[in-house]
Design a protein around this motif. Sequence first.
Motif, PDB file in Angstrom:
ATOM      1  N   ASP A 101     -12.308   1.184   3.910  1.00 60.40           N
ATOM      2  CA  ASP A 101     -11.597   0.914   2.659  1.00 60.40           C
ATOM      3  C   ASP A 101     -12.463   0.120   1.694  1.00 60.40           C
ATOM      4  OD1 ASP A 101      -9.560   2.204   3.783  1.00 60.40           O
ATOM      5  OD2 ASP A 101      -8.266   0.453   4.107  1.00 60.40           O
ATOM      6  N   PHE A 157      12.638 -10.891  -1.057  1.00 58.53           N
ATOM      7  CA  PHE A 157      13.275  -9.996  -0.094  1.00 58.53           C
ATOM      8  C   PHE A 157      12.298  -9.366   0.881  1.00 58.53           C
ATOM      9  CE2 PHE A 157      16.067  -9.870  -3.804  1.00 58.53           C
ATOM     10  CZ  PHE A 157      17.205 -10.354  -3.206  1.00 58.53           C
ATOM     11  N   LEU A 158      11.010  -9.533   0.636  1.00 59.13           N
ATOM     12  CA  LEU A 158      10.033  -8.879   1.517  1.00 59.13           C
ATOM     13  C   LEU A 158       9.627  -9.855   2.614  1.00 59.13           C
ATOM     14  CD1 LEU A 158       7.983  -6.975  -1.164  1.00 59.13           C
ATOM     15  CD2 LEU A 158       9.508  -6.017   0.552  1.00 59.13           C
ATOM     16  N   PRO A 159       9.072  -9.358   3.710  1.00 53.33           N
ATOM     17  CA  PRO A 159       8.699 -10.250   4.815  1.00 53.33           C
ATOM     18  C   PRO A 159       7.663 -11.287   4.381  1.00 53.33           C
ATOM     19  CG  PRO A 159       8.559  -7.955   5.458  1.00 53.33           C
ATOM     20  CD  PRO A 159       8.817  -7.963   4.015  1.00 53.33           C
ATOM     21  N   ARG A 191     -11.613   0.488   9.829  1.00 57.05           N
ATOM     22  CA  ARG A 191     -10.780   0.917   8.718  1.00 57.05           C
ATOM     23  C   ARG A 191     -10.989   0.019   7.496  1.00 57.05           C
ATOM     24  NH1 ARG A 191      -6.114   4.055   7.875  1.00 57.05           N
ATOM     25  NH2 ARG A 191      -5.344   3.435   5.831  1.00 57.05           N
ATOM     26  N   LYS A 192     -11.087  -1.305   7.767  1.00 60.81           N
ATOM     27  CA  LYS A 192     -11.326  -2.240   6.659  1.00 60.81           C
ATOM     28  C   LYS A 192     -12.653  -1.931   5.988  1.00 60.81           C
ATOM     29  CE  LYS A 192      -8.702  -6.340   7.832  1.00 60.81           C
ATOM     30  NZ  LYS A 192      -8.768  -7.589   8.561  1.00 60.81           N
ATOM     31  N   GLU A 223      -3.040  -5.604  10.856  1.00 56.06           N
ATOM     32  CA  GLU A 223      -3.004  -4.416  11.695  1.00 56.06           C
ATOM     33  C   GLU A 223      -4.121  -3.440  11.376  1.00 56.06           C
ATOM     34  OE1 GLU A 223       0.855  -3.014  10.960  1.00 56.06           O
ATOM     35  OE2 GLU A 223       0.526  -2.710   8.836  1.00 56.06           O
ATOM     36  N   SER A 224      -4.884  -3.718  10.301  1.00 57.82           N
ATOM     37  CA  SER A 224      -5.996  -2.822  10.003  1.00 57.82           C
ATOM     38  C   SER A 224      -7.145  -3.155  10.942  1.00 57.82           C
ATOM     39  CB  SER A 224      -6.456  -3.008   8.564  1.00 57.82           C
ATOM     40  OG  SER A 224      -5.381  -2.845   7.688  1.00 57.82           O
ATOM     41  N   ALA A 271      11.094  -9.915  -6.107  1.00 61.18           N
ATOM     42  CA  ALA A 271      10.870  -8.930  -5.050  1.00 61.18           C
ATOM     43  C   ALA A 271      10.335  -9.604  -3.795  1.00 61.18           C
ATOM     44  CB  ALA A 271       9.897  -7.869  -5.541  1.00 61.18           C
ATOM     45  N   LEU A 272       9.448 -10.575  -3.977  1.00 60.88           N
ATOM     46  CA  LEU A 272       8.870 -11.270  -2.816  1.00 60.88           C
ATOM     47  C   LEU A 272       9.940 -11.969  -1.994  1.00 60.88           C
ATOM     48  CD1 LEU A 272       5.548 -13.069  -3.675  1.00 60.88           C
ATOM     49  CD2 LEU A 272       6.015 -11.383  -1.940  1.00 60.88           C
ATOM     50  N   PRO A 292       1.327  -8.479   8.678  1.00 61.66           N
ATOM     51  CA  PRO A 292       0.631  -8.482   9.970  1.00 61.66           C
ATOM     52  C   PRO A 292      -0.787  -7.934   9.828  1.00 61.66           C
ATOM     53  CG  PRO A 292       2.291  -6.751   9.859  1.00 61.66           C
ATOM     54  CD  PRO A 292       2.454  -7.560   8.631  1.00 61.66           C
TER      55      PRO A 292
END
Lengths: 108, 306
Positions: free
Chosen positions: B59, B42-44, B55-56, B50-51, B39-40, B48
């Motif tokens: 979480d 095919f993934l980017p 927010r971090k 972006e949090s 799967a990896l 990025p």
Amino acid sequence: MEGLIAAIIGLLTACGIYLVLRARTFPVVMGLTLLSYAVNLFLFVMGRLNIGVPAIIEPDRAQYADPLPQALVLTAIVIGFGMTAFVVVLALRARADLGNDHVDGKDP
Amino acid sequence: MLSVVGLIVALIFVKFSAPDLALTQLSVEMVTIVLLLLALHFLPWTTPRESSLPRKLRDGALAITGGGLTATLTWAVLTRPYESISHWFLDNSVPGGGGTNVVNVILVDFRGFDTLGEITVLAIAAVGIYMMMRDLHLDAPEADQEGRPWSSDRHPLILATFSRLLLPLALMVAVFILLRGHNLPGGGFIAGLIIAVALVMQYLANGIAWTQPRLSGELHPLIGLGLLTATATGLGSLYFGYPFLTSAHDHFHPPFLGDVELATAMLFDLGVMMVVIGITVVILIRLGSISAGHRRTLLPKNGEPH
């Protein structure tokens, strides 16, 4: 030993929750996997911690490892793999159809 | 990283007297890591950042609260005295189910209906995955992060040779584990996973183009066949006037083999095994085929004379 197991389960859950709250699909998949480890361990220790006792019936033995949680967790492990595979393929399909790997389907 | 966690969980199972669970966890781990690596692909490459910081923090606080609550709950449960209902299973496993491996007897006999439901869920997941992977077009990157093209090397010779030798041995081990599952650690789930790992190993070592023509047919009918076997075993007990999924067991004395104990639960376990093999191999091979199809279109381009 109970404290250690409790700490391990707590740590796995904390990492799992943090990763599930991320915005990209692969961390979410990893978070779900960690959460399923935590749940499996939690269910397993409901039979209490037995060290060095047989899991197979032998004559003249009084104490055994609790078989019921073990049977439940065994199916849970395999179901967990099925779920991981499903989510991974869902993520790949979303990437193919939508062109990004954000969980909302569009880049912010 | 994830595999290391999985291995530690398997070791915990060994430590606390659960050999069945450790075997299952180990084989599931191998399959999962192949799946995630595919799967990896095919993934980017990078996630990025972006949090935002609040927010971090939010979480992180949520995660720590959740983890702390679970740890406290576990601690609270573990330090309380407890009364288990499992002595009933321990007492009745040998007279009622005919096996000394209580975990397996619970799976295929006492709680057989649960297991039937579970393999049904797995089969539904497999159908969903199969449908999602049809007409799936993904662009795998042609080069790695630093711009080097992926190696177009042939498959490593030693791995290829050994995996061919190991296949019959692995299949034999799987049959052994299936047969002994009623009395010693083992059973349908573990046997199925071992066969699946052995088959996936062939694809990994020799490539899809080599392996596909040598396997007779597709493996996904195996899922349906396994479900039918398990259900038919359950319905068989209705025919003899017992409730659904009652299992029978008896001792046989074939020549040369000595005392052999057979239970109808074995057939049920066989069904479970077929479902597990079908699902695992179908998922991994289909994902792998996407990447191999991409590789084939990529190879001639690399082979062009400059």
